[in-house]
Each structure stands twice: as structure tokens, then as C-alpha cells.
Design a protein around this motif. Structure first.
Motif, PDB file in Angstrom:
ATOM      1  N   HIS A  85      42.952  27.811   5.898  1.00 42.15           N
ATOM      2  CA  HIS A  85      41.841  27.461   5.018  1.00 42.15           C
ATOM      3  C   HIS A  85      42.308  27.160   3.591  1.00 42.15           C
ATOM      4  O   HIS A  85      41.550  26.636   2.799  1.00 42.15           O
ATOM      5  N   LYS A  86      43.541  27.510   3.243  1.00 48.19           N
ATOM      6  CA  LYS A  86      44.027  27.310   1.881  1.00 48.19           C
ATOM      7  C   LYS A  86      43.928  25.843   1.460  1.00 48.19           C
ATOM      8  O   LYS A  86      43.754  25.538   0.289  1.00 48.19           O
ATOM      9  N   THR A 189      43.237  32.182  -4.628  1.00 46.44           N
ATOM     10  CA  THR A 189      42.176  32.879  -3.909  1.00 46.44           C
ATOM     11  C   THR A 189      41.009  33.132  -4.858  1.00 46.44           C
ATOM     12  O   THR A 189      41.066  32.748  -6.036  1.00 46.44           O
ATOM     13  N   GLY A 231      42.008  39.056   2.146  1.00 41.56           N
ATOM     14  CA  GLY A 231      43.174  39.228   1.271  1.00 41.56           C
ATOM     15  C   GLY A 231      42.592  39.248  -0.134  1.00 41.56           C
ATOM     16  O   GLY A 231      42.038  40.244  -0.589  1.00 41.56           O
ATOM     17  N   GLY A 232      42.666  38.091  -0.809  1.00 36.80           N
ATOM     18  CA  GLY A 232      41.945  37.970  -2.087  1.00 36.80           C
ATOM     19  C   GLY A 232      40.460  37.786  -1.843  1.00 36.80           C
ATOM     20  O   GLY A 232      39.636  38.119  -2.686  1.00 36.80           O
ATOM     21  N   GLY A 233      40.121  37.243  -0.681  1.00 35.56           N
ATOM     22  CA  GLY A 233      38.720  37.117  -0.299  1.00 35.56           C
ATOM     23  C   GLY A 233      38.195  35.710  -0.125  1.00 35.56           C
ATOM     24  O   GLY A 233      37.004  35.516   0.103  1.00 35.56           O
ATOM     25  N   SER A 234      39.079  34.693  -0.197  1.00 37.50           N
ATOM     26  CA  SER A 234      38.534  33.328  -0.215  1.00 37.50           C
ATOM     27  C   SER A 234      38.029  32.839   1.132  1.00 37.50           C
ATOM     28  O   SER A 234      36.997  32.179   1.199  1.00 37.50           O
ATOM     29  N   ASN A 235      38.726  33.159   2.230  1.00 36.46           N
ATOM     30  CA  ASN A 235      38.203  32.662   3.517  1.00 36.46           C
ATOM     31  C   ASN A 235      36.948  33.423   3.907  1.00 36.46           C
ATOM     32  O   ASN A 235      36.011  32.863   4.488  1.00 36.46           O
ATOM     33  N   GLY A 303      49.870  37.657   3.951  1.00 35.74           N
ATOM     34  CA  GLY A 303      48.770  37.094   3.165  1.00 35.74           C
ATOM     35  C   GLY A 303      47.668  38.079   2.809  1.00 35.74           C
ATOM     36  O   GLY A 303      46.724  37.730   2.122  1.00 35.74           O
ATOM     37  N   GLU A 350      47.076  37.400   9.589  1.00 35.45           N
ATOM     38  CA  GLU A 350      45.948  37.704   8.700  1.00 35.45           C
ATOM     39  C   GLU A 350      44.649  37.642   9.498  1.00 35.45           C
ATOM     40  O   GLU A 350      43.884  38.612   9.556  1.00 35.45           O
ATOM     41  N   SER A 376      41.302  32.164  10.100  1.00 36.18           N
ATOM     42  CA  SER A 376      41.657  31.559   8.813  1.00 36.18           C
ATOM     43  C   SER A 376      42.904  30.694   8.885  1.00 36.18           C
ATOM     44  O   SER A 376      43.066  29.760   8.107  1.00 36.18           O
ATOM     45  N   GLY A 377      43.801  30.998   9.835  1.00 32.70           N
ATOM     46  CA  GLY A 377      45.021  30.197   9.902  1.00 32.70           C
ATOM     47  C   GLY A 377      45.727  30.334  11.234  1.00 32.70           C
ATOM     48  O   GLY A 377      45.365  31.165  12.069  1.00 32.70           O
TER      49      GLY A 377
HETATM   50  C1  LIG Z   1      46.321  33.489   2.457  1.00 30.76           C
HETATM   51  C2  LIG Z   1      45.696  33.771   3.742  1.00 30.76           C
HETATM   52  C3  LIG Z   1      44.673  34.731   3.882  1.00 30.76           C
HETATM   53  C4  LIG Z   1      44.224  35.608   2.752  1.00 30.76           C
HETATM   54  O1  LIG Z   1      43.570  34.959   1.703  1.00 30.76           O
HETATM   55  P1  LIG Z   1      42.009  35.052   1.442  1.00 30.76           P
HETATM   56  O2  LIG Z   1      41.866  34.512   0.069  1.00 30.76           O
HETATM   57  O3  LIG Z   1      41.570  36.469   1.563  1.00 30.76           O
HETATM   58  O4  LIG Z   1      41.334  34.200   2.460  1.00 30.76           O
HETATM   59  C5  LIG Z   1      44.101  34.885   5.122  1.00 30.76           C
HETATM   60  N1  LIG Z   1      44.501  34.174   6.184  1.00 30.76           N
HETATM   61  C6  LIG Z   1      45.475  33.253   6.093  1.00 30.76           C
HETATM   62  C7  LIG Z   1      45.876  32.512   7.317  1.00 30.76           C
HETATM   63  C8  LIG Z   1      46.112  33.010   4.895  1.00 30.76           C
HETATM   64  O5  LIG Z   1      47.092  32.106   4.822  1.00 30.76           O
END
Ligand SMILES: *Cc1c(COP(=O)(O)O)cnc(C)c1O
Length: 408
Positions: A85-86, A189, A231-235, A303, A350, A376-377
Motif C-alpha cells: 500500500h506504500k 506513514t 505500524g505507523g497506521g497508514s494502511n 515494517g 506485517e 497490506s503487502g
Molecule cells: C510499511 C508496511 C506496513 C506498516 O505501515 P503502516 O503505515 O502501519 O501501514 C504494513 N504492511 C506492509 C506490507 C508494509 O510495507
């Protein structure tokens, strides 16, 4: 959120005096872009031609049968270009940089995923790119460093402090202070000073918008729950945003590491070790010791081991709107293997945190209900960690032979 970027008591912009004008410019550029409908159209167009948007929502038939209970759907952010998702965040910020007329981007990176995504964006847009990375991370994440450099980015190993992510963030801010006129800091993030939490979750909100439409089209009803790793919370914010006003339970899953009582985890919200503080330019929960020093974190997934967490998630958790859980490294490896064997999906370690918690809980829901898990990935990047965790002898032999070729 108020106009100073506070979500309840969390957030804000704790920035050095010299960056005040730069932040004001960014706030204004983002506000202006957001109110221009053609900007979002341009973003969607870019993501559908350069990445893989809309990403599919996959019905996980075999996992559903295996777990019993609610039907399991998986939102496939792993199919984005660069594997997570990055891409949503970096491409969105790239468009904004273009609008602001800047020519250089900088980024912090821990595991290197955000660094690779930013270097990719910079190559596509023709920006110069510098990525700050702790020296320790540079050493242990060579494949990502390799790709960043091939993509044309300069990777700067940071030798301060613990030589990991938090030191890379400090160094990126230092660079920005000296080069703010033509440089934009692409934060990775939904953390950092205002407007980053708002801006990053704005670009990530495309995930939830699509998922909500897709599940309604498929099932004619909303999911009972949505699971995402934090993680930071973005996804998590990206997929949660579309469901905030719905009767849908939103579950964020942090890195439980070796257990919440072990001291080796990264659970800022789910454990008792997180405390409210100010660091990296914003107020939120951080894993810190009694003196306010940031603690070392641990997770099997590179992550999810950041010491802080999005002020937006902190606020939503304290309001009781979202539930935060943790999954341990061992649970994550089980969930990773199950997803691989049952659905043929190599999940990022993650994302496997979200899977682990969902697998634990779906059996308690009824067969008429459905849940969505945000993948997310993709996990190809985790081959070294996974091979080690399963002590794969053939992999070890392969690495040994390679080392021999290089004369080790
Ligand atoms: C970086 C990453 C995360 C953690 O980042 P968030 O900002 O919390 O989404 C989660 N999953 C994957 C696959 C990542 O690369």
C-alpha cells in the motif's frame, strides 16, 4: 481534527522554527489540491495505470471453510506496484510535489520498503531523491538498498543513536531544514507533524473507498469487521476511513513480538508499555522508558517496529471507535503459512498480523457475516526471515554456496 492538526489531544506539529513556513506552504498546497476534484481524478488515473488500482477484493473460500464462521475477504494491496500500500502514499505525495514545483524528495526508511517506493516515485517523476536509513538497517536490508541505488536514489547510512529508523527520521528533518526551498520530505506513514497524518491517510483512503464498494457489490451488505495491521497506521487508516460511520467493527493489530509481557514487542496501544509523549514532531503514544527515552522495539516484521503510532489511531482508540490487538511472532508465522497453503497468497509478515487475529476471531461470528482483512503487502521481501524462521536447510545451503562463490 482541528485546524492545528489535533485529533483530540493527539497530533499537532512540533517543528523547528525554520520549518514553520515550509509546513504552512505544504498545508496550503494540500488543502488546495484536496478541494480540486481534478487532483483526486489525476491520482486515481495514475494509480490505475501505474499501480494496480482498483486492487481486487478476493474471497478466501478455503480459509473461510478452514476457520468456520464468517466469510473472509482479502483486500489485495499486495498487488500494488512495489508490493504494498506504500505506493498509494508516495505517488500521491509525488503529485503534490509536482504541483508545488519542487524538484527533490527525501525520505526516511527502516526496512527499506518506503525507501524503495519513494525512489520509484522519484524515478517516475524525475525528482532527485535522498533516502535516510540507519546504518544497522542498511546492513540488514541490502536487497532494498540495492534497488534504491539502482533506481537512482542516494542512500545515506545514518550513524547516530541506535542507527535505525528513529535516527533516520531525525536526519531527514535535518536535511529538510537546510534544503526546504526545493525539497519535500515524503513521510512514510500517518505519523509526524500536521499535515502528514491527514495527508497520508487521505491518499490511503482509496483502499477503503474501493473495499466498501466492492463488498457492497459482492455481498449487498457491510462487513461485520475489518482487520488491518498497524505500524505507523497508514494502511489501517486507509481501509478504516470508509467504514468509520458504519456499524462495522474496526480492528487494528500491532506487533506482539515475543509477547506483550516480554518487553520485546512494538505494541504501543495494545500493551501497557506505551505512554503519551511528543516525539518526531507529534503527540501520540510511544514506547518509552520512565525518562521519556525511546525504547528498542521488536517484531518479526520489519515494517511494524516503529516506536510511535498515528495520532489519528490513538484518538480513535481512546474514543473506543477502534479496537487494538496484538499478534505474536509465532502466531504471525502460523497465519503466514496458513494463508500461503490455503489460498496461495504470500502475505507480507506485517499483513500476517491482521490475518492472525482474524483467524482467531472469525469462528465466533455467524456464517451470514463477512469480514475483510487488509493484505497490506506481499511477502516475497520476507524470504530471508521466513527461511530462517522455518530453518529451511536447502535455503541455508544455497546461501552457503553463494557465500563461497564470493570467497567467504
Ligand atoms: C510499511 C508496511 C506496513 C506498516 O505501515 P503502516 O503505515 O502501519 O501501514 C504494513 N504492511 C506492509 C506490507 C508494509 O510495507
Amino acid at each position: 481534527m482541528n485546524e492545528r492538526g489535533y485529533y483530540g489531544e493527539f497530533g499537532g506539529a512540533f517543528i523547528p522554527e525554520v520549518l514553520v513556513a515550509t509546513f504552512a506552504q505544504l498545508v496550503e498546497a494540500f488543502r488546495e489540491a484536496k478541494s480540486d476534484p481534478s487532483f483526486w481524478q489525476e491520482y486515481v488515473e495514475l494509480m490505475s495505470t501505474y499501480s494496480c488500482r482498483p486492487t481486487p477484493l478476493t474471497y478466501a473460500e478455503n480459509l473461510t471453510r478452514h476457520c468456520g464462521g464468517a466469510g473472509i475477504y482479502i483486500k489485495r494491496e499486495d498487488l500494488n506496484h512495489t508490493g504494498a500500500h506504500k505506493a498509494n502514499n508516495v505517488m500521491g505525495q509525488g503529485l503534490l510535489v509536482k504541483r508545488m514545483g519542487k524538484r527533490r524528495v527525501i525520505a526516511e526508511t527502516g526496512a527499506g520498503q518506503h525507501g524503495v517506493a519513494t525512489a520509484t516515485m522519484a524515478a517516475k517523476f524525475g525528482f532527485r531523491c535522498t533516502v535516510y536509513m540507519g546504518e544497522v538497517d542498511v546492513e540488514r536490508q541490502r536487497p532494498n538498498v540495492f534497488w534504491m541505488e539502482r533506481l537512482g536514489a542516494e542512500v545515506v547510512p545514518v550513524q547516530e543513536g541506535s542507527r535505525t529508523l528513529k535516527d533516520a527520521i531525525n536526519e531527514a528533518f535535518r536535511d529538510w531544514v537546510t534544503n526546504m526551498d526545493d525539497t519535500h520530505y515524503v513521510l512514510g506513514t500517518a505519523c509526524g507533524p500536521h499535515p502528514f497524518p491527514e495527508m497520508v491517510s487521505y491518499f490511503q483512503s482509496i483502499v477503503g473507498k474501493e473495499a466498501r464498494e466492492q463488498i457492497l457489490a459482492r455481498e449487498g451488505k457491510l462487513p461485520a469487521r475489518v482487520y488491518a495491521c498497524v505500524g505507523g497506521g497508514s494502511n489501517a487508516l486507509g481501509i478504516f476511513a470508509a467504514f468509520l460511520d458504519d456499524p462495522v467493527e474496526l480492528v487494528g493489530v500491532e506487533a506482539g513480538g515475543k509477547g506483550l509481557d516480554s518487553g520485546h514487542h512494538a505494541a504501543r496501544l495494545a500493551s501497557k508499555d506505551g505512554a503519551v509523549g511528543v516525539a518526531h514532531g507529534y503527540k501520540s503514544y510511544f514506547l518509552q522508558d520512565g525518562d521519556g527515552q525511546m525504547r528498542e522495539t521488536h517484531s518479526i516484521s520489519a515494517g511494524l517496529d516503529y516506536v510511535g503510532v498515528s495520532p489519528i489511531l490513538a484518538c480513535l482508540r481512546d474514543q473506543g471507535r477502534i479496537r487494538i490487538e496484538a499478534a505474536t511472532d509465532a502466531e504471525v508465522l502460523d497465519a503466514f503459512s496458513l494463508t500461503l497453503r490455503k489460498e496461495g497468497l504470500i502475505s507480507a509478515l506485517e499483513s500476517a498480523h491482521a490475518f492472525a487475529r482474524a483467524f482467531k476471531e472469525v469462528g465466533n461470528l455467524s456464517h451470514d457475516e463477512v469480514v475483510i482483512i487488509n493484505q497490506s503487502g506481499r511477502g516475497d521481501k520476507d524470504i530471508f526471515t521466513v527461511a530462517d524462521a522455518f530453518a529451511d536447510p536447502k535455503w541455508r545451503e544455497f546461501i552457503r554456496r553463494k557465500a563461497e562463490q564470493y570467497g567467504a
